[in-house]
Design an enzyme around this catalytic site. Sequence first.
Site: not given
Length: 163
Positions: A9, A15, A126
């Site tokens: 990420c 994440r 996000d």
Amino acid sequence: MSYKLLFVCLGNICRSPSAENIMNYLVDRADLNSAIICDSAGTSSYHIGSPPDSRMSFAAKQRGITLKGRSRQFHKSDFENFDLILAMDRDNYRNILYLDREGIYEDKVKLMCDFASDRQVKEVPDPYYGGSEGFDNVIDLLLDACDGLLQEIVKKQKLMVKE
Ligand code: 4NP
């Protein structure tokens, strides 16, 4: 030889560490620890050395998953060292392939949501600047996509799964 996965990420604190630890949880449950190895990285250098974001850890903990690891940046050598590189969103995907100027490793790089059961979802959003529901959503999405990914690897690599 183990099959090596790298989850990527932007910051490697929300994440991708979630994906790594969720995948490890599923791999462990299937008794495939010796067959599948997971790691994660960020395309940015913002949080190098930091543990996972506490909001992300809290959301994962609610589902019984503990987030371990420290942030590191994605490096060109990762193309060689991993069999499959999973990008959380399209920006991550583009930034990874930007480092593969010759286009040698394109086949190794996939979007995480390619393995989600909901075909409408294309990216793991996000959660960094949002509320707790964003973090819960990341965990839900990743539990589903990691399950799909594991099934795909088991099929393609012809692995035996514990019932
Ligand atoms: P991640 O989330 O890419 O899922 O780890 C983010 C972490 C940090 C920032 C953005 C996204 N940041 O801008 O610092």
